[in-house]
Design an enzyme around this catalytic site. Structure first.
Site, PDB file in Angstrom:
ATOM      1  CD  GLU A  39       3.733 -18.740  -2.944  1.00  0.00           C
ATOM      2  OE1 GLU A  39       2.568 -18.995  -2.561  1.00  0.00           O
ATOM      3  OE2 GLU A  39       4.297 -17.636  -2.760  1.00  0.00           O
ATOM      4  CE  LYS A  49       5.775 -16.061  -9.028  1.00  0.00           C
ATOM      5  NZ  LYS A  49       6.102 -17.258  -8.204  1.00  0.00           N
ATOM      6  NE  ARG A  98      11.358  -6.460  -7.510  1.00  0.00           N
ATOM      7  CZ  ARG A  98      10.027  -6.572  -7.574  1.00  0.00           C
ATOM      8  NH1 ARG A  98       9.280  -6.389  -6.495  1.00  0.00           N
ATOM      9  NH2 ARG A  98       9.436  -6.883  -8.705  1.00  0.00           N
TER      10      ARG A  98
END
Length: 560
Positions: free
Chosen positions: A36, A272, A262
Protein backbone atom coordinates in the site's frame (compact mmCIF):
# COMPACT_ATOMS: atom_id res chain seq x y z
CA UNK A 1 17.46 -21.34 -14.51
CA UNK A 2 15.84 -24.74 -14.33
CA UNK A 3 12.56 -25.25 -12.52
CA UNK A 4 13.00 -26.19 -8.87
CA UNK A 5 11.33 -29.56 -8.38
CA UNK A 6 13.11 -30.65 -5.22
CA UNK A 7 11.45 -30.84 -1.82
CA UNK A 8 12.47 -27.84 0.25
CA UNK A 9 12.40 -27.05 3.95
CA UNK A 10 10.54 -23.88 2.97
CA UNK A 11 6.88 -24.86 3.39
CA UNK A 12 5.77 -22.46 0.65
CA UNK A 13 8.11 -24.11 -1.81
CA UNK A 14 6.74 -27.48 -0.69
CA UNK A 15 3.25 -26.29 -1.64
CA UNK A 16 4.46 -25.04 -5.02
CA UNK A 17 6.37 -28.25 -5.66
CA UNK A 18 3.20 -30.26 -5.01
CA UNK A 19 1.19 -27.95 -7.30
CA UNK A 20 3.70 -28.43 -10.09
CA UNK A 21 3.64 -32.18 -9.56
CA UNK A 22 -0.16 -32.17 -9.92
CA UNK A 23 -0.09 -29.84 -12.94
CA UNK A 24 -2.07 -27.21 -11.04
CA UNK A 25 -2.28 -23.81 -12.78
CA UNK A 26 -0.82 -25.49 -15.89
CA UNK A 27 2.48 -25.56 -14.01
CA UNK A 28 2.58 -21.77 -13.84
CA UNK A 29 4.06 -19.90 -10.86
CA UNK A 30 2.97 -16.27 -10.67
CA UNK A 31 3.38 -14.21 -7.49
CA UNK A 32 2.99 -10.53 -6.64
CA UNK A 33 4.30 -7.96 -4.17
CA UNK A 34 1.32 -5.71 -3.27
CA UNK A 35 2.35 -2.79 -1.00
CA UNK A 36 0.00 0.00 0.00
CA UNK A 37 1.61 3.35 -0.99
CA UNK A 38 1.00 4.98 2.40
CA UNK A 39 4.60 5.08 3.61
CA UNK A 40 8.11 3.85 2.92
CA UNK A 41 8.95 0.15 2.95
CA UNK A 42 10.87 -1.31 5.89
CA UNK A 43 13.03 -4.39 6.50
CA UNK A 44 9.90 -6.53 7.00
CA UNK A 45 8.79 -5.67 3.47
CA UNK A 46 12.25 -6.66 2.25
CA UNK A 47 11.52 -10.19 3.44
CA UNK A 48 8.29 -10.24 1.40
CA UNK A 49 10.03 -8.75 -1.64
CA UNK A 50 12.79 -11.35 -1.52
CA UNK A 51 10.26 -14.14 -1.01
CA UNK A 52 7.85 -13.20 -3.81
CA UNK A 53 10.41 -12.18 -6.41
CA UNK A 54 12.75 -14.99 -5.32
CA UNK A 55 10.09 -17.68 -5.80
CA UNK A 56 9.27 -16.32 -9.26
CA UNK A 57 12.97 -16.39 -10.16
CA UNK A 58 13.59 -19.88 -8.79
CA UNK A 59 10.58 -21.39 -10.58
CA UNK A 60 11.00 -19.56 -13.90
CA UNK A 61 7.79 -17.73 -13.07
CA UNK A 62 6.63 -14.13 -12.89
CA UNK A 63 6.18 -11.61 -10.11
CA UNK A 64 4.06 -8.47 -10.35
CA UNK A 65 4.49 -5.22 -8.47
CA UNK A 66 1.00 -4.03 -7.59
CA UNK A 67 0.12 -0.97 -5.54
CA UNK A 68 -2.87 -1.47 -3.25
CA UNK A 69 -4.05 2.11 -3.69
CA UNK A 70 -7.60 1.83 -2.34
CA UNK A 71 -7.30 4.38 0.50
CA UNK A 72 -6.53 7.79 -1.06
CA UNK A 73 -6.61 9.59 2.30
CA UNK A 74 -3.14 8.21 3.15
CA UNK A 75 -1.52 7.53 -0.22
CA UNK A 76 0.97 9.70 -2.12
CA UNK A 77 3.00 9.58 -5.32
CA UNK A 78 6.15 9.98 -3.19
CA UNK A 79 5.49 6.58 -1.63
CA UNK A 80 4.86 4.96 -5.02
CA UNK A 81 8.21 6.22 -6.29
CA UNK A 82 10.10 5.21 -3.15
CA UNK A 83 8.70 1.67 -3.32
CA UNK A 84 9.83 1.26 -6.93
CA UNK A 85 13.30 2.52 -6.00
CA UNK A 86 13.54 0.13 -3.03
CA UNK A 87 12.52 -2.96 -5.01
CA UNK A 88 15.05 -2.19 -7.74
CA UNK A 89 17.79 -1.41 -5.22
CA UNK A 90 17.26 -4.82 -3.62
CA UNK A 91 17.99 -6.34 -7.02
CA UNK A 92 14.55 -7.25 -8.39
CA UNK A 93 12.58 -6.15 -11.45
CA UNK A 94 8.92 -6.47 -12.40
CA UNK A 95 9.63 -5.86 -16.13
CA UNK A 96 6.34 -4.57 -17.60
CA UNK A 97 4.16 -5.93 -14.78
CA UNK A 98 3.55 -2.90 -12.59
CA UNK A 99 -0.12 -2.53 -11.71
CA UNK A 100 -2.41 -0.63 -9.36
CA UNK A 101 -5.60 -1.72 -7.67
CA UNK A 102 -6.98 1.51 -9.13
CA UNK A 103 -6.46 -0.02 -12.59
CA UNK A 104 -9.40 -2.26 -11.71
CA UNK A 105 -11.79 0.22 -10.09
CA UNK A 106 -14.41 -0.22 -12.81
CA UNK A 107 -14.08 -4.01 -12.77
CA UNK A 108 -14.23 -4.05 -8.97
CA UNK A 109 -17.41 -2.01 -9.10
CA UNK A 110 -18.93 -4.44 -11.60
CA UNK A 111 -17.96 -7.34 -9.32
CA UNK A 112 -19.81 -5.63 -6.47
CA UNK A 113 -22.87 -5.23 -8.70
CA UNK A 114 -22.62 -8.92 -9.57
CA UNK A 115 -22.68 -9.82 -5.86
CA UNK A 116 -25.75 -7.63 -5.33
CA UNK A 117 -27.54 -9.31 -8.23
CA UNK A 118 -26.78 -12.75 -6.81
CA UNK A 119 -28.05 -11.58 -3.39
CA UNK A 120 -24.60 -11.82 -1.84
CA UNK A 121 -24.18 -8.13 -1.02
CA UNK A 122 -26.36 -5.31 0.31
CA UNK A 123 -26.21 -1.61 1.19
CA UNK A 124 -26.23 -1.04 4.96
CA UNK A 125 -27.07 2.19 6.80
CA UNK A 126 -25.80 1.24 10.26
CA UNK A 127 -23.35 3.76 11.69
CA UNK A 128 -19.94 2.51 12.93
CA UNK A 129 -21.08 2.19 16.55
CA UNK A 130 -24.20 0.25 15.59
CA UNK A 131 -22.19 -1.98 13.29
CA UNK A 132 -19.84 -2.88 16.14
CA UNK A 133 -22.81 -3.74 18.35
CA UNK A 134 -24.42 -5.91 15.67
CA UNK A 135 -21.16 -7.65 14.85
CA UNK A 136 -20.98 -9.60 18.12
CA UNK A 137 -17.81 -10.78 19.84
CA UNK A 138 -15.39 -13.66 19.63
CA UNK A 139 -17.67 -15.66 21.92
CA UNK A 140 -21.09 -14.31 20.86
CA UNK A 141 -22.59 -14.40 17.33
CA UNK A 142 -23.56 -11.23 15.57
CA UNK A 143 -27.04 -10.07 14.56
CA UNK A 144 -28.37 -9.42 11.08
CA UNK A 145 -28.51 -5.80 10.06
CA UNK A 146 -32.07 -4.48 9.66
CA UNK A 147 -31.04 -3.51 6.11
CA UNK A 148 -29.89 -7.02 5.18
CA UNK A 149 -33.24 -7.90 3.60
CA UNK A 150 -33.30 -5.06 1.08
CA UNK A 151 -34.29 -6.13 -2.40
CA UNK A 152 -31.86 -6.48 -5.27
CA UNK A 153 -33.44 -3.47 -7.00
CA UNK A 154 -33.16 -1.26 -3.91
CA UNK A 155 -29.54 -2.29 -3.32
CA UNK A 156 -28.59 -1.60 -6.93
CA UNK A 157 -30.23 1.83 -6.75
CA UNK A 158 -28.55 2.72 -3.46
CA UNK A 159 -25.15 1.46 -4.59
CA UNK A 160 -25.45 3.54 -7.76
CA UNK A 161 -26.31 6.50 -5.53
CA UNK A 162 -23.20 5.85 -3.46
CA UNK A 163 -21.11 5.97 -6.62
CA UNK A 164 -22.71 9.14 -7.98
CA UNK A 165 -22.24 11.05 -4.74
CA UNK A 166 -25.83 11.23 -3.49
CA UNK A 167 -24.91 10.30 0.08
CA UNK A 168 -22.58 11.72 2.72
CA UNK A 169 -19.25 10.17 3.60
CA UNK A 170 -19.71 7.30 6.03
CA UNK A 171 -23.51 7.28 5.77
CA UNK A 172 -23.73 3.98 3.89
CA UNK A 173 -21.52 0.99 3.06
CA UNK A 174 -21.81 -2.04 0.85
CA UNK A 175 -21.50 -5.29 2.82
CA UNK A 176 -21.11 -8.90 1.79
CA UNK A 177 -24.01 -11.13 2.84
CA UNK A 178 -22.32 -14.18 4.35
CA UNK A 179 -23.05 -15.33 7.93
CA UNK A 180 -23.45 -13.14 11.00
CA UNK A 181 -23.19 -16.22 13.22
CA UNK A 182 -19.86 -17.38 11.78
CA UNK A 183 -17.16 -18.09 14.38
CA UNK A 184 -14.83 -16.18 12.04
CA UNK A 185 -15.73 -12.53 12.54
CA UNK A 186 -14.25 -11.70 9.12
CA UNK A 187 -17.22 -13.52 7.57
CA UNK A 188 -19.85 -11.56 9.51
CA UNK A 189 -20.99 -9.49 6.55
CA UNK A 190 -17.71 -7.57 6.03
CA UNK A 191 -17.67 -4.13 4.41
CA UNK A 192 -16.79 -4.18 0.70
CA UNK A 193 -17.16 -0.48 -0.20
CA UNK A 194 -17.26 2.79 1.73
CA UNK A 195 -18.03 6.38 0.73
CA UNK A 196 -14.94 8.60 0.89
CA UNK A 197 -14.54 11.95 -0.84
CA UNK A 198 -10.79 12.12 -1.18
CA UNK A 199 -8.66 12.91 -4.21
CA UNK A 200 -6.88 9.83 -5.50
CA UNK A 201 -3.28 10.16 -6.71
CA UNK A 202 -4.20 8.49 -10.03
CA UNK A 203 -7.95 8.80 -10.56
CA UNK A 204 -8.40 12.26 -9.06
CA UNK A 205 -12.01 12.87 -8.01
CA UNK A 206 -13.56 10.38 -10.42
CA UNK A 207 -14.61 8.11 -7.57
CA UNK A 208 -16.19 8.90 -4.23
CA UNK A 209 -16.47 5.25 -3.18
CA UNK A 210 -13.49 2.99 -2.67
CA UNK A 211 -13.20 -0.79 -2.22
CA UNK A 212 -11.85 -2.30 0.97
CA UNK A 213 -8.55 -4.18 0.82
CA UNK A 214 -10.19 -7.55 1.55
CA UNK A 215 -12.45 -7.04 -1.48
CA UNK A 216 -9.96 -5.55 -3.93
CA UNK A 217 -7.05 -7.86 -3.18
CA UNK A 218 -8.41 -11.30 -4.18
CA UNK A 219 -10.11 -9.89 -7.28
CA UNK A 220 -6.90 -8.11 -8.34
CA UNK A 221 -4.98 -11.35 -7.83
CA UNK A 222 -7.47 -13.25 -9.98
CA UNK A 223 -7.49 -10.63 -12.74
CA UNK A 224 -3.69 -10.71 -12.95
CA UNK A 225 -3.47 -14.50 -13.12
CA UNK A 226 -1.68 -14.83 -9.78
CA UNK A 227 -1.26 -18.47 -8.75
CA UNK A 228 0.14 -18.12 -5.24
CA UNK A 229 -0.93 -15.09 -3.19
CA UNK A 230 1.68 -15.00 -0.41
CA UNK A 231 0.89 -12.74 2.55
CA UNK A 232 1.72 -12.41 6.24
CA UNK A 233 0.15 -14.41 9.03
CA UNK A 234 -2.34 -11.76 10.18
CA UNK A 235 -4.33 -12.46 7.00
CA UNK A 236 -4.84 -16.13 7.82
CA UNK A 237 -8.30 -15.46 9.28
CA UNK A 238 -9.13 -13.45 6.16
CA UNK A 239 -8.44 -16.38 3.84
CA UNK A 240 -12.06 -17.74 4.02
CA UNK A 241 -13.30 -14.33 2.80
CA UNK A 242 -10.64 -14.35 0.05
CA UNK A 243 -11.86 -17.78 -1.11
CA UNK A 244 -15.54 -16.83 -0.71
CA UNK A 245 -15.15 -13.84 -3.03
CA UNK A 246 -13.24 -15.80 -5.68
CA UNK A 247 -15.86 -18.55 -5.59
CA UNK A 248 -18.92 -16.25 -5.43
CA UNK A 249 -17.70 -14.24 -8.40
CA UNK A 250 -16.82 -17.43 -10.29
CA UNK A 251 -13.43 -16.03 -11.24
CA UNK A 252 -11.73 -17.96 -14.03
CA UNK A 253 -8.34 -17.81 -12.29
CA UNK A 254 -8.38 -19.00 -8.68
CA UNK A 255 -5.23 -18.03 -6.78
CA UNK A 256 -4.29 -19.72 -3.53
CA UNK A 257 -3.55 -17.56 -0.49
CA UNK A 258 -0.61 -18.76 1.62
CA UNK A 259 0.41 -17.09 4.88
CA UNK A 260 3.88 -16.85 6.39
CA UNK A 261 5.17 -15.28 9.60
CA UNK A 262 5.96 -11.58 9.42
CA UNK A 263 9.42 -10.35 10.35
CA UNK A 264 10.00 -8.94 13.83
CA UNK A 265 13.46 -7.70 14.79
CA UNK A 266 14.55 -6.68 18.28
CA UNK A 267 14.99 -2.94 18.92
CA UNK A 268 13.36 -1.99 15.59
CA UNK A 269 10.01 -0.32 14.95
CA UNK A 270 8.26 -2.70 12.55
CA UNK A 271 4.91 -0.95 12.14
CA UNK A 272 4.42 1.39 9.20
CA UNK A 273 1.86 3.33 11.25
CA UNK A 274 4.39 3.89 14.04
CA UNK A 275 7.13 4.78 11.56
CA UNK A 276 4.83 7.34 10.01
CA UNK A 277 4.20 8.76 13.47
CA UNK A 278 7.95 9.14 14.05
CA UNK A 279 8.27 11.07 10.78
CA UNK A 280 5.20 13.27 11.19
CA UNK A 281 6.05 14.19 14.79
CA UNK A 282 9.64 15.06 13.91
CA UNK A 283 11.17 12.38 16.14
CA UNK A 284 13.42 11.35 13.23
CA UNK A 285 14.81 13.16 10.20
CA UNK A 286 12.40 11.76 7.63
CA UNK A 287 11.69 8.28 6.27
CA UNK A 288 15.33 7.86 5.22
CA UNK A 289 16.81 8.71 8.62
CA UNK A 290 19.70 6.22 9.04
CA UNK A 291 18.21 5.06 12.36
CA UNK A 292 14.99 4.00 10.67
CA UNK A 293 14.46 0.35 9.63
CA UNK A 294 13.10 1.56 6.29
CA UNK A 295 14.90 0.26 3.23
CA UNK A 296 15.77 3.84 2.29
CA UNK A 297 17.09 4.47 5.82
CA UNK A 298 19.22 1.33 5.73
CA UNK A 299 20.49 2.31 2.27
CA UNK A 300 21.45 5.81 3.46
CA UNK A 301 23.15 4.35 6.51
CA UNK A 302 25.31 2.15 4.29
CA UNK A 303 23.65 -1.27 4.26
CA UNK A 304 24.02 -3.18 1.02
CA UNK A 305 21.29 -5.04 -0.89
CA UNK A 306 23.46 -8.17 -0.72
CA UNK A 307 23.49 -8.03 3.08
CA UNK A 308 19.72 -7.58 3.31
CA UNK A 309 19.07 -10.42 0.87
CA UNK A 310 21.46 -12.61 2.87
CA UNK A 311 19.61 -11.72 6.07
CA UNK A 312 16.26 -12.61 4.54
CA UNK A 313 17.68 -15.92 3.33
CA UNK A 314 19.16 -16.78 6.72
CA UNK A 315 15.99 -16.12 8.74
CA UNK A 316 13.98 -18.35 6.41
CA UNK A 317 10.21 -18.65 6.03
CA UNK A 318 8.15 -19.88 8.99
CA UNK A 319 4.50 -20.53 9.81
CA UNK A 320 4.56 -18.98 13.29
CA UNK A 321 5.62 -15.52 14.44
CA UNK A 322 8.94 -15.06 16.20
CA UNK A 323 11.48 -12.31 16.77
CA UNK A 324 14.92 -12.19 15.20
CA UNK A 325 17.84 -10.72 17.12
CA UNK A 326 19.07 -7.54 15.44
CA UNK A 327 22.59 -8.91 15.92
CA UNK A 328 21.90 -11.30 13.03
CA UNK A 329 21.21 -8.38 10.68
CA UNK A 330 24.40 -6.69 11.86
CA UNK A 331 26.32 -9.93 11.34
CA UNK A 332 25.14 -10.07 7.72
CA UNK A 333 26.33 -6.55 6.91
CA UNK A 334 29.69 -7.16 8.60
CA UNK A 335 30.21 -10.34 6.60
CA UNK A 336 29.42 -8.52 3.37
CA UNK A 337 31.54 -5.44 4.07
CA UNK A 338 34.55 -7.27 5.46
CA UNK A 339 35.53 -8.41 1.98
CA UNK A 340 34.49 -5.36 -0.03
CA UNK A 341 34.99 -2.27 2.17
CA UNK A 342 38.08 -0.14 1.66
CA UNK A 343 40.16 0.42 4.80
CA UNK A 344 40.82 3.99 5.91
CA UNK A 345 42.33 5.93 8.81
CA UNK A 346 39.87 8.12 10.70
CA UNK A 347 40.29 9.65 14.15
CA UNK A 348 36.88 10.36 15.67
CA UNK A 349 37.96 12.18 18.85
CA UNK A 350 41.33 13.70 17.99
CA UNK A 351 44.26 14.18 20.36
CA UNK A 352 47.26 16.00 18.90
CA UNK A 353 50.67 14.31 18.99
CA UNK A 354 53.91 16.14 18.17
CA UNK A 355 56.84 13.86 17.28
CA UNK A 356 59.66 16.06 18.48
CA UNK A 357 62.56 14.25 16.78
CA UNK A 358 60.88 13.98 13.38
CA UNK A 359 62.17 16.53 10.86
CA UNK A 360 60.04 19.69 10.67
CA UNK A 361 58.38 20.23 7.29
CA UNK A 362 59.00 16.65 6.16
CA UNK A 363 56.07 14.68 4.72
CA UNK A 364 56.57 11.00 4.11
CA UNK A 365 54.26 8.88 1.95
CA UNK A 366 53.67 5.47 3.51
CA UNK A 367 52.06 2.55 1.72
CA UNK A 368 49.15 0.56 3.13
CA UNK A 369 46.73 -2.02 1.81
CA UNK A 370 43.21 -1.08 0.76
CA UNK A 371 41.79 -4.34 2.10
CA UNK A 372 43.94 -7.10 3.64
CA UNK A 373 41.16 -9.60 2.82
CA UNK A 374 41.40 -8.75 -0.89
CA UNK A 375 44.98 -8.19 -2.09
CA UNK A 376 43.73 -7.47 -5.61
CA UNK A 377 42.16 -4.25 -4.28
CA UNK A 378 45.67 -2.82 -4.23
CA UNK A 379 47.44 -0.31 -2.01
CA UNK A 380 47.33 3.41 -1.36
CA UNK A 381 49.70 5.94 0.15
CA UNK A 382 49.02 7.95 3.28
CA UNK A 383 51.00 11.01 4.41
CA UNK A 384 53.03 10.98 7.64
CA UNK A 385 54.50 14.05 9.29
CA UNK A 386 55.75 15.54 12.56
CA UNK A 387 52.25 16.29 13.85
CA UNK A 388 49.55 13.65 13.87
CA UNK A 389 46.22 12.92 15.55
CA UNK A 390 45.36 9.81 17.55
CA UNK A 391 42.18 8.87 19.41
CA UNK A 392 41.76 10.42 22.86
CA UNK A 393 40.88 6.96 24.22
CA UNK A 394 44.25 5.65 23.03
CA UNK A 395 46.04 7.64 25.74
CA UNK A 396 45.83 7.22 29.50
CA UNK A 397 47.97 9.29 31.81
CA UNK A 398 47.72 6.74 34.60
CA UNK A 399 47.20 3.50 32.68
CA UNK A 400 45.14 0.68 34.09
CA UNK A 401 46.38 -2.90 34.06
CA UNK A 402 46.73 -4.36 30.57
CA UNK A 403 46.40 -0.96 28.90
CA UNK A 404 48.69 -1.48 25.93
CA UNK A 405 48.13 1.85 24.22
CA UNK A 406 49.94 5.13 24.76
CA UNK A 407 50.91 6.31 28.25
CA UNK A 408 53.81 8.32 29.69
CA UNK A 409 57.01 6.38 29.02
CA UNK A 410 55.09 3.72 27.07
CA UNK A 411 55.78 2.75 23.45
CA UNK A 412 53.26 1.82 20.72
CA UNK A 413 53.30 1.21 16.99
CA UNK A 414 51.55 3.60 14.64
CA UNK A 415 49.90 1.42 12.01
CA UNK A 416 51.97 1.24 8.80
CA UNK A 417 54.42 3.75 10.32
CA UNK A 418 56.81 3.83 13.30
CA UNK A 419 57.09 3.14 17.00
CA UNK A 420 56.52 6.24 19.11
CA UNK A 421 57.09 6.81 22.82
CA UNK A 422 55.26 9.36 24.99
CA UNK A 423 57.74 11.73 26.63
CA UNK A 424 55.58 14.67 27.79
CA UNK A 425 51.93 15.47 28.42
CA UNK A 426 50.60 18.99 27.75
CA UNK A 427 47.44 20.04 29.63
CA UNK A 428 45.07 22.98 29.53
CA UNK A 429 46.16 25.12 32.50
CA UNK A 430 42.57 25.98 33.39
CA UNK A 431 40.78 22.66 32.98
CA UNK A 432 43.60 20.16 33.37
CA UNK A 433 42.46 18.45 30.17
CA UNK A 434 45.15 16.70 28.12
CA UNK A 435 45.43 18.68 24.88
CA UNK A 436 48.71 17.48 23.37
CA UNK A 437 51.34 14.75 23.67
CA UNK A 438 55.04 15.14 22.94
CA UNK A 439 56.55 11.92 21.65
CA UNK A 440 59.68 10.62 20.00
CA UNK A 441 59.91 8.08 17.21
CA UNK A 442 62.41 5.38 16.32
CA UNK A 443 63.31 5.64 12.59
CA UNK A 444 64.54 2.02 12.68
CA UNK A 445 61.02 0.73 13.30
CA UNK A 446 59.41 1.75 10.03
CA UNK A 447 56.65 -0.66 9.09
CA UNK A 448 57.61 -3.13 6.40
CA UNK A 449 61.34 -2.70 6.74
CA UNK A 450 61.87 -5.52 9.23
CA UNK A 451 64.61 -3.62 11.05
CA UNK A 452 62.91 -3.37 14.47
CA UNK A 453 64.55 -5.60 17.10
CA UNK A 454 61.76 -5.31 19.69
CA UNK A 455 58.02 -5.71 19.79
CA UNK A 456 55.17 -3.69 21.26
CA UNK A 457 51.67 -4.87 22.09
CA UNK A 458 49.69 -1.79 21.01
CA UNK A 459 49.04 -0.59 17.46
CA UNK A 460 47.18 2.70 16.95
CA UNK A 461 45.56 4.29 13.92
CA UNK A 462 46.34 7.93 13.22
CA UNK A 463 46.18 10.71 10.62
CA UNK A 464 48.71 13.34 9.66
CA UNK A 465 47.50 16.69 11.04
CA UNK A 466 48.50 18.90 8.11
CA UNK A 467 46.86 16.74 5.46
CA UNK A 468 43.86 15.50 7.46
CA UNK A 469 40.34 16.31 6.28
CA UNK A 470 37.83 17.53 8.83
CA UNK A 471 34.65 15.48 8.81
CA UNK A 472 31.46 14.87 10.74
CA UNK A 473 30.78 11.33 11.89
CA UNK A 474 27.44 10.02 13.13
CA UNK A 475 27.31 7.09 15.50
CA UNK A 476 24.01 5.29 15.94
CA UNK A 477 22.41 3.31 18.72
CA UNK A 478 19.10 1.44 18.50
CA UNK A 479 16.01 3.59 17.99
CA UNK A 480 14.18 1.60 20.69
CA UNK A 481 15.76 1.19 24.13
CA UNK A 482 14.03 -2.14 24.75
CA UNK A 483 14.11 -5.25 22.59
CA UNK A 484 10.30 -5.66 22.52
CA UNK A 485 8.88 -4.14 19.33
CA UNK A 486 5.19 -4.77 20.05
CA UNK A 487 4.43 -2.07 22.63
CA UNK A 488 1.23 -0.10 22.69
CA UNK A 489 1.45 3.33 21.11
CA UNK A 490 2.02 5.25 24.35
CA UNK A 491 4.66 2.76 25.55
CA UNK A 492 6.27 2.84 22.12
CA UNK A 493 6.82 6.60 22.34
CA UNK A 494 8.21 6.32 25.86
CA UNK A 495 10.73 3.75 24.64
CA UNK A 496 12.33 5.96 21.99
CA UNK A 497 16.05 6.15 22.72
CA UNK A 498 17.03 9.84 23.16
CA UNK A 499 20.67 8.89 22.55
CA UNK A 500 20.11 6.97 19.32
CA UNK A 501 22.45 9.30 17.39
CA UNK A 502 25.71 10.96 18.41
CA UNK A 503 27.25 13.62 16.15
CA UNK A 504 31.02 14.02 16.25
CA UNK A 505 31.82 17.26 14.45
CA UNK A 506 35.62 17.54 14.83
CA UNK A 507 36.76 14.23 13.35
CA UNK A 508 39.92 14.02 11.28
CA UNK A 509 40.17 11.55 8.39
CA UNK A 510 42.86 10.65 5.90
CA UNK A 511 42.89 12.81 2.73
CA UNK A 512 41.70 10.03 0.39
CA UNK A 513 38.25 10.25 2.06
CA UNK A 514 37.76 13.69 0.58
CA UNK A 515 36.85 11.78 -2.59
CA UNK A 516 34.52 9.29 -0.90
CA UNK A 517 31.24 8.44 -2.63
CA UNK A 518 27.98 7.16 -1.07
CA UNK A 519 28.16 3.89 -3.00
CA UNK A 520 31.51 2.96 -1.44
CA UNK A 521 31.71 1.59 2.10
CA UNK A 522 34.78 1.99 4.30
CA UNK A 523 36.18 0.29 7.35
CA UNK A 524 37.54 3.02 9.57
CA UNK A 525 40.28 0.99 11.24
CA UNK A 526 39.29 0.02 14.80
CA UNK A 527 36.10 2.11 14.60
CA UNK A 528 33.71 0.12 12.41
CA UNK A 529 32.19 0.34 8.94
CA UNK A 530 31.14 3.71 7.55
CA UNK A 531 29.44 5.22 4.52
CA UNK A 532 29.30 8.77 3.20
CA UNK A 533 25.89 10.32 3.89
CA UNK A 534 24.41 11.11 0.48
CA UNK A 535 22.00 13.70 1.87
CA UNK A 536 24.01 15.89 4.25
CA UNK A 537 27.59 15.70 2.97
CA UNK A 538 29.11 18.71 1.23
CA UNK A 539 32.37 19.27 -0.62
CA UNK A 540 33.60 21.27 2.37
CA UNK A 541 32.43 18.86 5.09
CA UNK A 542 31.96 15.15 4.37
CA UNK A 543 29.54 13.39 6.72
CA UNK A 544 29.97 9.71 7.46
CA UNK A 545 27.41 7.36 8.99
CA UNK A 546 28.56 4.35 10.95
CA UNK A 547 26.89 1.35 9.35
CA UNK A 548 27.86 -1.05 12.13
CA UNK A 549 30.64 -1.56 14.65
CA UNK A 550 33.36 -4.16 14.33
CA UNK A 551 32.30 -6.43 17.16
CA UNK A 552 30.24 -9.40 16.02
CA UNK A 553 28.52 -10.62 19.17
CA UNK A 554 25.93 -12.67 17.26
CA UNK A 555 28.53 -14.75 15.43
CA UNK A 556 30.44 -15.32 18.66
CA UNK A 557 27.26 -16.43 20.42
CA UNK A 558 26.58 -18.99 17.69
CA UNK A 559 30.00 -20.54 18.25
CA UNK A 560 29.62 -20.68 22.04
Amino acid sequence: MTTNTTISSNFIENIINEDLKNNKNNKRVHTRFPPEPNGYLHIGHAKSICLNFGIARDYNGLCNLRFDDTNPSKEEVEYVESIQEDVKWLGFDWDDRMFYASDYFEQLYECAVQLIKSEKAYVCDLNPQEMREYRGTLTEPGKNSPYRSRSIAENLELFDGMRTGKFADGSRVLRAKIDMASPNVNLRDPILYRIMRAEHHRTGNTWCIYPMYDFAHPISDALEGITHSICTLEFEDHRPLYDWLISSLEMENRPQQIEFARLNVTNLVMSKRKLRMLVEEGLVDGWDDPRMPTISGLRRRGYTPEAIRDFCERIGVAKSNSTVDIAMLEHCIREDLNSKALRAMAVLRPLKVVITNYPEGQVEELETENNPEQPDMGNRSIPFSREIYIEQDDFMEIPIKKFFRLAPGQEVRLKNAYFIKCEEVIKDPETGEVIELRCTYDPETKSGTGTATRKVKGTLHWVSAAQAVKAEVRLFDYLLKEEDTEQEEKDFKNDINPNSMERLTDCMVEPSLLYATPDQRYQFIRNGYFCLDAKDSTAELPVFNRVVGLRDSWAKAQKA
